[in-house]
Scaffold this motif. Structure first.
Motif, PDB file in Angstrom:
ATOM      1  N   TYR A  22      -4.421   5.292  -1.090  1.00 13.67           N
ATOM      2  CA  TYR A  22      -4.690   5.836  -2.421  1.00 13.67           C
ATOM      3  C   TYR A  22      -3.550   5.543  -3.405  1.00 13.67           C
ATOM      4  O   TYR A  22      -3.811   5.270  -4.579  1.00 13.67           O
ATOM      5  N   TYR A  25      -3.838   2.173  -4.840  1.00 12.13           N
ATOM      6  CA  TYR A  25      -5.018   2.221  -5.716  1.00 12.13           C
ATOM      7  C   TYR A  25      -4.632   2.771  -7.094  1.00 12.13           C
ATOM      8  O   TYR A  25      -5.044   2.225  -8.123  1.00 12.13           O
ATOM      9  N   TRP A  27      -1.747   2.671  -8.493  1.00 11.56           N
ATOM     10  CA  TRP A  27      -0.927   1.673  -9.162  1.00 11.56           C
ATOM     11  C   TRP A  27      -1.793   0.531  -9.700  1.00 11.56           C
ATOM     12  O   TRP A  27      -1.686   0.157 -10.864  1.00 11.56           O
ATOM     13  N   LEU A  28      -2.673   0.001  -8.844  1.00 15.86           N
ATOM     14  CA  LEU A  28      -3.454  -1.177  -9.220  1.00 15.86           C
ATOM     15  C   LEU A  28      -4.615  -0.879 -10.163  1.00 15.86           C
ATOM     16  O   LEU A  28      -4.905  -1.676 -11.058  1.00 15.86           O
ATOM     17  N   ARG A  29      -5.272   0.247  -9.980  1.00 16.42           N
ATOM     18  CA  ARG A  29      -6.476   0.539 -10.769  1.00 16.42           C
ATOM     19  C   ARG A  29      -6.254   1.509 -11.917  1.00 16.42           C
ATOM     20  O   ARG A  29      -6.995   1.500 -12.891  1.00 16.42           O
ATOM     21  N   GLU A  30      -5.253   2.371 -11.773  1.00 18.41           N
ATOM     22  CA  GLU A  30      -5.037   3.414 -12.776  1.00 18.41           C
ATOM     23  C   GLU A  30      -3.774   3.189 -13.601  1.00 18.41           C
ATOM     24  O   GLU A  30      -3.446   4.001 -14.455  1.00 18.41           O
ATOM     25  N   GLY A  31      -3.054   2.110 -13.317  1.00 16.73           N
ATOM     26  CA  GLY A  31      -1.863   1.792 -14.086  1.00 16.73           C
ATOM     27  C   GLY A  31      -0.687   2.741 -13.867  1.00 16.73           C
ATOM     28  O   GLY A  31       0.184   2.863 -14.728  1.00 16.73           O
ATOM     29  N   ASP A  81     -10.833  13.471  -6.059  1.00 15.84           N
ATOM     30  CA  ASP A  81     -11.588  12.759  -7.089  1.00 15.84           C
ATOM     31  C   ASP A  81     -12.458  13.681  -7.933  1.00 15.84           C
ATOM     32  O   ASP A  81     -12.951  13.282  -8.981  1.00 15.84           O
TER      33      ASP A  81
END
Length: 109
Positions: A22, A25, A27-31, A81
């Motif tokens: 997670y 995730y 870092w990569l998807r939520e900046g 989530d």
């Protein structure tokens, strides 16, 4: 190892794996912070170590662990989530946990 210890170890193991996946995730998807993979790596190392603590064959542990992982991931969906699991999610989790129990707790000769 008794059933309660086994389930507890599986739960902690699942949390370590989910956190380890997670954080990247985020870092990569939520900046989020580029440093999140660092604690993720420690979490995934803990995950691998925790799986090694079971006193039975690795293949059996990995197969049974999958059932617990599914249930914990559905709980994560709800808790982290904010998405309420459907009845089908809950049924699938129950089936997976039943499979885990059969694999781990069946009598062995």
């Amino acid at each position: 190892m008794n059933e309660v210890k086994t389930l507890g170890l599986f739960l902690v193991t699942a949390l370590a794996e989910i956190v380890g996946c997670y954080l990247p995730y985020l870092w990569l998807r939520e900046g989020k912070s580029i440093w999140l993979p660092v604690p993720a790596a420690f979490s995934l190392a803990a995950f691998a170590w925790l799986l090694s603590l079971h006193p039975t064959a690795a293949g059996r542990v990995y197969a049974a662990y999958g059932g617990v992982y599914i249930a914990v991931a559905i709980f994560w969906l709800w808790w982290v989530d904010g998405i309420r699991p459907s009845n089908w999610d809950l049924l699938g989790s129950a089936v997976a946990l039943t499979g885990m129990a059969i694999i781990m707790f069946a009598p062995r000769s």
